[in-house]
Scaffold this active site. Sequence first.
Site, PDB file in Angstrom:
ATOM      1  N   ASP A  86     -58.792  56.495  12.940  1.00 32.39           N
ATOM      2  CA  ASP A  86     -59.717  56.559  14.061  1.00 32.39           C
ATOM      3  C   ASP A  86     -59.836  57.961  14.645  1.00 32.39           C
ATOM      4  O   ASP A  86     -58.852  58.702  14.738  1.00 32.39           O
ATOM      5  CB  ASP A  86     -59.220  55.599  15.154  1.00 32.39           C
ATOM      6  CG  ASP A  86     -60.094  55.566  16.384  1.00 32.39           C
ATOM      7  OD1 ASP A  86     -61.248  55.116  16.278  1.00 32.39           O
ATOM      8  OD2 ASP A  86     -59.622  56.003  17.455  1.00 32.39           O
ATOM      9  N   GLU A 138     -62.780  58.141  10.324  1.00 31.25           N
ATOM     10  CA  GLU A 138     -63.938  58.075  11.219  1.00 31.25           C
ATOM     11  C   GLU A 138     -64.150  59.442  11.842  1.00 31.25           C
ATOM     12  O   GLU A 138     -63.291  59.944  12.559  1.00 31.25           O
ATOM     13  CB  GLU A 138     -63.712  57.039  12.318  1.00 31.25           C
ATOM     14  CG  GLU A 138     -64.889  56.947  13.292  1.00 31.25           C
ATOM     15  CD  GLU A 138     -64.492  56.461  14.676  1.00 31.25           C
ATOM     16  OE1 GLU A 138     -65.280  55.723  15.291  1.00 31.25           O
ATOM     17  OE2 GLU A 138     -63.408  56.837  15.157  1.00 31.25           O
TER      18      GLU A 138
END
Length: 581
Positions: A236, A304
């Site tokens: 993330d 990401e």
Amino acid sequence: MKSYIFIIFAFILAVTSISAVKNGAKCILRDEDSPNTNWWKTAAFYQIYPRPFMDSDGDGIGDLQGIIQKLPHLQDAGVTATWLSPIFKSPQVDQGYDISDYRDIDPDYGTLDDLKELLKMAKEFGIRIILDFVPNHTSDQHGWFQKSVAKEEGYEDFYVWHDGKVVDGTRVPPNNWVSKFRESAWTFNKKRQQYYYHQYAIQQPDLNYSNPKVVEAMKDVMRYWLDFGVDGFRVDAVPYLSEDPEFKDEPLIDGCIVTSRRNCLNHVYTKDLPPTYDIIYEFRKVVDDFTETNKVDTRVMMTEAYTAIEKQKLYYGSADGTVKGAHFTFNFQFISSLSKGFTVDDIVNVTRKWLNNIPEQYTSNWVLGSHDNHRVATRLGRENVDGFNMLTAILPGVMVTYNGEEIGMENGEVTCEEGHDPRAIKDCSTFARNSRDFERTPFHWDGTIHAGFTTGTPWLPVSAKAKDTNLADQNVKGVSSHYNVYKQLMEFRKNFQKSFTLDTVSTIKLTDNVVQVERYVDKDEFILVFNVGDLEETVDFHRIKDSYKVLVTSVNSLYKPGGLIDELTLKAHESVILQGL
């Protein structure tokens, strides 16, 4: 007629691979891949946001047992692997992205034993499980942060701390950095008498990656879960792992005069800094070392990074492939560059931009939606759902689906009072514009009360659209539905999972409203033709074969799979995939 052609040549050698670029076309000469080693290269990844997916115990919150119950759906849909948004112990300020214990499961979702059962059952269904890894920050309830606040030995610099500065006799933050949640990125801790840095919510302090102990601690977290049996990680918010060590003010963007607004700052000191890439390369080594040491199928790492493509591609690794980063970093071009009112030129440019920029030795991927963005049907039009699913299915590489996209779910209806998104509920006047709750409403399993998601009160309201858009109604043999189209696409993608020596992709603007994607795999020719306009069109599609068989059609099409065609007339927003004979 304007054509953009991206060519991949595979020249099978015993142990080596060679790559080249000629005349602007992308060419790859590669060795023959082991299916166990490279299963991910043509995989269909399915994102599960656990909280709204399936509730097994009636508390209104989706959980691991609920996912286990729905493994037959994932198998039926044809997905290869599923990645779970955070399930770790958390105060749930940011729906689990504020982690208080990286090595345990939040009671909302279940237990470690539940996860063990999920891994075991998923393997029986042929589905791989990927965990969401959140390395940028923890919860302020994490033991590391509590120790850092107290300046316990070994944890003094686990987070980013600063004395701040004094202006007119008042202590203020050290600089003008603004968080993703549109407030100062610095919060004063009274106990420690210093400011701590947080790129996200106040309750999500950033870890200090200039401290080698932090890097090693997070590697140990990865090793723990790899040993546990997971198949990899979705990492993330990677652009924010490092910050400028001198804490300089970020410069204003031309035309802006308000330094407290995030979108007025050029984030040169808080995003995509060189040390960040090195951290990702170190994380990749952890994953590869596990794979090689244990002689198992590839454990995959995907990242990401909402950032410019020239920076995004560096998360893959070095341009020559000698330094490895993510197996793939999410391609958000369909999210960031397309919205309602898009044109054929937009689609052509988006696909060309990605394929022309990503080094040829790396695997492409195509993402339509996520838990942070309005649903595809809402953002690009429900009439275009099948066309875009076809587009991501025919393009080379990895296909990524957010739960609900396989049935064409739209945004749900949520008020500010019902919402949970921390960046939105603090200001109800902007909730409709800023909230991510709309794309996080419960999955539509059927048309009954609460859409079959829970027997209790759902954590977010179930959309009224569930009555007309749900899996039970769509998963009926012979019914023309988004879900049946999706399943046909998963079957279609098997054409690209076999060994081949030639793979050629081209994107063509046939008319102002019709786009064609051609893909040649050895001697097989596959064509997607997609009418994005509001009027019917008869199109002279580009062809090299004498006749064509229909493989997959959108729900509004009169063509039938298996039928033969010589000419093609497409209704408004109709899409078809053909195979040359």
